[in-house]
Motif scaffolding. Sequence first.
Motif: not given
Length: 272
Positions: A117-140
């Motif tokens: 499983r090769p891992r190349h730093p320039g892979h577009p999936l990595r260079t184009g990563f915008r973060g992951t959406p998530a629910y706002e934290p809620d202590a409940r």
Amino acid sequence: MTAQLTEQDVDRFASDWRTWHREHEERLADPHGFLAVTGLHWLSEEPRRFPDAPGTWTTGPDGVAVVLAEGEELVVDGAAIHGEHRFGPIPERGGVLAVWGDAVIEVAKRGGNDIVRPRHPGHPLRTGFRGTPAYEPDARWAVPGRYIAFPEPRPTTVGAAVEGLQHVYDAPGRIEFELDGRRLSLTAFNGHAPGTLSVLFTDETSGVTTYAANRALQIDAPGPGGEVVVDFNRAANLPCAYTDFATCPLPPAENRLPVVVEAGEKIPHERG
């Protein structure tokens, strides 16, 4: 639970969550993390070359081997290798990282199969990563629970993100908790650190707002009476939520929660 928290407590809870989420994303987007994977190559006794790795690869009773052509080089454990190199048998869920220029070639075993499983730093999936959406934290969504150990670790076979592949884990016990007035439980596996636990699950948001196949929770080591906190705010996507080159395990059937858990990470932009 939220009503019992002061404004300062709520702010601290949210701040701690944002730190956790940022660190989780940084690991994912590491130059040689899962977003850098460019292929999932299954090895056999038939010699094969791959477009994103040097050498000709095989596996057999004596384990994985590579034959590097003239001018090709890998660095394994700090030593440059040329020609033929034998990695030998690799244990299940084990692996070796071989350096090739700015890339890393992962040689591993998953579901009883040897893979490259090769891992190349320039892979577009990595260079184009915008973060992951998530629910706002809620202590409940951080609920108290109790860990109950099985008399003996229970071998548990689960499916995988790759069709036809299976994983076998020893489940040391289960976690019981209450959510929205319902008593629920989750089979737990061993976590990354000694004494900690890991849980794979789906719920009624899976395939709607959260990734369909699985999400994961890391649970701190239980207290002396088995006390744990099940914090669904920290329900994290596994690598298979981002790339088809991951072999992530699926949750055991009993870990399909019949409730809506609007907490934790959502479907990645890459799968939207």
